[in-house]
Design a protein around this motif. Structure first.
Motif, mmCIF file in Angstrom:
data_model
loop_
_atom_site.group_PDB
_atom_site.id
_atom_site.type_symbol
_atom_site.label_atom_id
_atom_site.label_comp_id
_atom_site.label_asym_id
_atom_site.label_seq_id
_atom_site.Cartn_x
_atom_site.Cartn_y
_atom_site.Cartn_z
ATOM 1 N N ASP A 69 0.834 -1.197 0.000
ATOM 2 C CA ASP A 69 0.000 0.000 0.000
ATOM 3 C C ASP A 69 0.872 1.251 0.000
ATOM 4 O O ASP A 69 0.558 2.246 0.620
ATOM 5 N N GLY A 70 1.984 1.151 -0.691
ATOM 6 C CA GLY A 70 2.912 2.286 -0.776
ATOM 7 C C GLY A 70 2.437 3.351 -1.742
ATOM 8 O O GLY A 70 1.284 3.328 -2.181
ATOM 9 N N VAL A 118 7.072 -11.260 -15.662
ATOM 10 C CA VAL A 118 6.796 -10.233 -14.653
ATOM 11 C C VAL A 118 5.660 -9.331 -15.114
ATOM 12 O O VAL A 118 5.582 -8.973 -16.289
ATOM 13 N N SER A 119 4.778 -8.980 -14.170
ATOM 14 C CA SER A 119 3.846 -7.883 -14.453
ATOM 15 C C SER A 119 3.751 -6.975 -13.236
ATOM 16 O O SER A 119 3.916 -7.439 -12.105
ATOM 17 N N ILE A 120 3.565 -5.676 -13.482
ATOM 18 C CA ILE A 120 3.451 -4.709 -12.393
ATOM 19 C C ILE A 120 2.137 -3.965 -12.526
ATOM 20 O O ILE A 120 1.841 -3.422 -13.591
ATOM 21 N N ALA A 121 1.370 -3.947 -11.457
ATOM 22 C CA ALA A 121 0.163 -3.120 -11.434
ATOM 23 C C ALA A 121 0.354 -2.071 -10.352
ATOM 24 O O ALA A 121 0.819 -2.392 -9.258
ATOM 25 N N SER A 122 0.009 -0.814 -10.668
ATOM 26 C CA SER A 122 0.256 0.222 -9.674
ATOM 27 C C SER A 122 -0.737 1.358 -9.811
ATOM 28 O O SER A 122 -1.325 1.571 -10.871
ATOM 29 N N ARG A 123 -0.910 2.051 -8.697
ATOM 30 C CA ARG A 123 -1.788 3.222 -8.714
ATOM 31 C C ARG A 123 -1.255 4.224 -7.709
ATOM 32 O O ARG A 123 -1.044 3.899 -6.541
ATOM 33 N N CYS A 124 -1.055 5.479 -8.160
ATOM 34 C CA CYS A 124 -0.617 6.554 -7.260
ATOM 35 C C CYS A 124 -1.852 7.226 -6.674
ATOM 36 O O CYS A 124 -2.975 7.014 -7.126
ATOM 37 N N ALA A 125 -1.614 8.101 -5.704
ATOM 38 C CA ALA A 125 -2.721 8.753 -5.008
ATOM 39 C C ALA A 125 -3.630 9.513 -5.971
ATOM 40 O O ALA A 125 -4.854 9.495 -5.838
ATOM 41 N N ILE A 147 -4.576 2.237 -3.978
ATOM 42 C CA ILE A 147 -3.278 2.890 -4.081
ATOM 43 C C ILE A 147 -2.187 1.931 -3.602
ATOM 44 O O ILE A 147 -2.334 1.269 -2.573
ATOM 45 N N GLY A 148 -1.128 1.866 -4.411
ATOM 46 C CA GLY A 148 -0.043 0.957 -4.087
ATOM 47 C C GLY A 148 0.360 0.163 -5.307
ATOM 48 O O GLY A 148 -0.030 0.512 -6.430
ATOM 49 N N THR A 149 1.139 -0.883 -5.057
ATOM 50 C CA THR A 149 1.726 -1.613 -6.174
ATOM 51 C C THR A 149 1.638 -3.114 -5.942
ATOM 52 O O THR A 149 1.762 -3.584 -4.813
ATOM 53 N N SER A 150 1.374 -3.869 -7.030
ATOM 54 C CA SER A 150 1.481 -5.329 -6.978
ATOM 55 C C SER A 150 2.476 -5.752 -8.048
ATOM 56 O O SER A 150 2.343 -5.345 -9.201
ATOM 57 N N VAL A 151 3.422 -6.552 -7.657
ATOM 58 C CA VAL A 151 4.353 -7.088 -8.649
ATOM 59 C C VAL A 151 4.215 -8.599 -8.629
ATOM 60 O O VAL A 151 4.265 -9.218 -7.563
ATOM 61 N N GLU A 152 3.986 -9.151 -9.818
ATOM 62 C CA GLU A 152 3.852 -10.602 -9.893
ATOM 63 C C GLU A 152 4.986 -11.187 -10.730
ATOM 64 O O GLU A 152 5.308 -10.687 -11.805
ATOM 65 N N VAL A 153 5.602 -12.233 -10.194
ATOM 66 C CA VAL A 153 6.718 -12.892 -10.873
ATOM 67 C C VAL A 153 6.351 -14.359 -11.026
ATOM 68 O O VAL A 153 6.189 -15.066 -10.037
ATOM 69 N N ARG A 154 6.189 -14.802 -12.287
ATOM 70 C CA ARG A 154 5.780 -16.196 -12.509
ATOM 71 C C ARG A 154 6.875 -16.992 -13.199
ATOM 72 O O ARG A 154 7.670 -16.439 -13.964
#
Ligand code: ADP
Ligand code: MG
Length: 630
Positions: A69-70, A118-125, A147-154
């Protein structure tokens, strides 16, 4: 032709393609799923997250998903995040020298993306909605998350099967992943962590106070079996907890060291800790500890290892000493169960700033024996020479003397705070004035030929008299050796014995060493050795036995440097000989003299072999035995 066969034709120098560079970098950074977890959690912490969730499948080999939740990152920067040497954390060399984030090399995501999906999902304030970037296709699509970031590594190492073969079983990899999160959790109590595997919650640490987090991560047992470490030198702080010698383990699996919040494996620090345990730990046992070293960022270089697991200190000797002293001080607490409260004493006793510490020469310097400097200083608590003289005097009459008054006014441990009888002083502070002089209480009896019973304010004290006396004698010998003051007592009639050739050789080769130990041993004939003096502190023991065991130790170490390193072992052997034997009937005065000696002795709660020397049974425990107050 060379030895290995025909030379292959020379190939021209080429720049490597980006992808290959990242794969090479990945070799250093990504060893197993746990490395991915570490890097992603590092990033989440750098983004200011307060809640981090790690979701794994197949031990992290099939997938690692880290959600935080950064502060997130804007969609436009998503592709940059995956680029090599692209970072938001430093801009210049001076940033690098004062770096306070976990990351700064800008290569983790690129390296991971080169060996996994790899995929990155993110949202700023201020983003209306989240966006996801798929590393392989480069496509950015809308995503659903706060808000925050998810990083998935498969599918880690799916394209590099050779490396995938190095992975262990799923359950082993899972335990490494959990350990990676545990390392973060120990140092960031302000952040909540959860680890899931195959849809099941396997670990969770909720936000907590620092103390409570240590307990949550390492268990209540660790807290009970460890003492607080606290040393503050201004530019350098050492805090945390050090396990008691009795709780040491067979494996080094509970040793955590952090430098400025970063988990490190540092030989220098490990050695500093180890040397603090040297006298109290049995053989190959491994102490448990958590140490947080906080140091001005410009005094430590964190950019010496790709995964930053090693660091380099500008003043490494000082760091080593500080760690050793900090741990030593917490172990030196003579009475179990009393928290180390060396914080203020430590600050008073050591130069106020690290710089001064570095500049100040060791006040005593190495003396005859190489290692004595460690405790021969204001902090380690070697007695002053007046105290040594007094203790030697007492030693000569150890079991015949009156319980002596506390160390005279000048040298009283509680007054100058230089001796680590400290804990007793602290215990005494808590008690009333009358009891303050004798925390271990009054002797009442001796049972089974070995245990001394005493009554103190808390209840019943049981002392293993041989173990306790051995420690007292040992510390005393160490102190006097450090002050070059092992007093020799001439024997009226030399003790002679038929010696082996090895014993005669050792006596001839180590005459000086023996004399420094108070022993005068010389050949009387080619087969007979004569002992003409013995250490005054050990008077009354079997001098031939003593001489033979010291000779045998010396015989094992013929180079003098080895002898120097073995000095404490030799002293420990001597102490064992000098210590009161089981089945000797003591008078009450002798028992009380032993209790008082223990109170004045550093590390008195363990014998030289790491066994406890005494135990307390409290009134409450006694009452419980008899169901009183139910
Ligand atoms: P580094 O951490 O050394 O900067 P990384 O490759 O780990 O390099 O990450 C690259 C960049 O991506 C970071 O500098 C940061 O700006 C961004 N980033 C990565 N993970 C996150 C995250 N969880 N939250 C916000 N930003 C992130
Ligand atoms: Mg990073």
């Amino acid at each position: 032709m060379n030895a290995r066969g025909p030379l292959t034709p020379r190939r021209p120098i080429r720049e490597l393609p980006d992808e290959l560079i990242s794969q090479i970098a990945a070799g250093e950074v990504v060893e197993r799923p746990a490395s991915v977890v570490r890097e992603l959690v590092d990033n989440a912490l750098d983004a200011g997250a307060s809640e981090i969730t790690v979701k794994l499948t197949g031990g992290g080999i099939r997938s690692v998903l880290v959600e935080d939740d950064g502060q997130g990152l804007p969609a436009a920067e998503l592709p940059l995040a995956l680029r090599r040497h692209a970072t938001s954390k430093i801009e210049s060399l001076s940033d690098l020298e004062n770096v306070s984030t976990m990351g700064f090399r800008g290569e983790a995501l690129a390296a991971i993306a080169s060996v996994a999906e790899v995929s990155i999902a993110s949202r700023c304030a201020d983003d209306p909605k989240a966006r996801r970037l798929d590393a392989r296709s480069g496509e950015i699509t809308p995503a659903a998350r706060g808000i925050g970031t998810s990083v998935e590594v498969r599918e880690l190492f799916f394209s590099t099967p050779a490396r995938r073969k190095f992975l262990k079983t799923e359950s082993t990899e899972l335990s490494h992943c959990v350990e990676a999160v545990r390392r973060h959790a120990l140092t960031r109590p302000d952040v909540s962590f959860a680890v899931w595997h195959e849809g099941r919650l396997v670990q969770q640490w909720r936000r907590a106070e620092a103390e409570a987090r240590l307990r949550d991560v390492l268990g209540t047992e660790f807290i009970a079996d460890s003492r607080a470490v606290a040393l503050d030198l201004g530019v350098l702080r050492v805090t945390g907890r050090a396990g008691t010698p009795a709780s040491a383990r067979s494996r080094a699996d509970q040793q955590y060291v952090y430098v400025n919040g970063r988990f490190v494996r540092d030989k220098l620090i490990a050695h500093g800790v180890r040397s603090a345990y040297e006298d109290v730990l049995h053989g190959g046992r491994q102490p448990a500890y958590v140490l947080f070293i906080d140091i001005a960022p410009d005094r430590v270089d964190v950019n010496v290892h790709p995964t930053k697991i090693e660091v380099r200190f500008r003043e490494s000797r000082e760091v080593h000493q500080a760690v050793r002293r900090a741990v030593e001080a917490s172990l030196a607490e003579a009475i179990a169960g009393v928290e180390a409260t060396t914080r203020t004493e430590a600050v008073e006793m050591l130069p106020g700033t690290f710089g001064q510490l570095a500049a100040a020469p060791d006040p005593t310097g190495p003396v005859a024996w190489g290692r004595s400097d460690a405790r021969n200083d204001r902090y380690g608590g070697t007695p002053t020479s007046a105290q040594v003289a007094l203790s030697l005097h007492q030693a000569t009459v150890l079991f015949g003397n009156e319980p002596a008054a506390p160390w005279g006014s000048a040298g009283a441990p509680g007054h100058d705070g230089t001796r680590a009888g400290l804990s007793l002083v602290h215990l005494a502070k808590a008690a009333t004035h009358d009891e303050s002089a004798r925390p271990l209480g009054e002797a009442i009896a001796q049972i089974a030929g070995i245990y001394v019973l005493a009554e103190n304010a808390q209840g019943l004290v049981i002392v293993d008299m041989h173990a306790a006396h051995e420690r007292v004698v040992y510390e005393r010998l160490k102190a006097s050796l450090a002050a070059s003051r092992i007093e020799a007592q001439p024997l009226l009639i030399p003790a002679t014995f038929a010696a082996t050739t090895a014993e005669i050789a050792a006596a001839e080769a180590h005459g000086d060493t023996l004399r420094s130990l108070g022993l005068d041993v010389s050949p009387l004939s080619p087969t007979v050795l004569a002992v003409r003096s013995q250490p005054a502190a050990l008077a009354g023991g079997d001098v031939v036995e003593l001489a033979r065991s010291v000779l045998s130790e010396l015989g094992e170490h013929d180079a003098s440097s080895v002898v120097q390193r073995a000095q404490h072992e030799i002293l420990s052997t001597m102490a064992c000989h000098g210590a009161v034997r089981a089945n000797r009937q003591l008078t009450l005065d002798e028992m009380n003299a032993l209790l008082r000696d223990m109170e004045r002795t550093e590390r008195a709660d363990q014998c030289n072999h790491g066994r406890p020397t005494w135990r307390q049974i409290t009134r409450r425990e006694l009452d419980a035995l008899f169901w009183r107050g139910r």
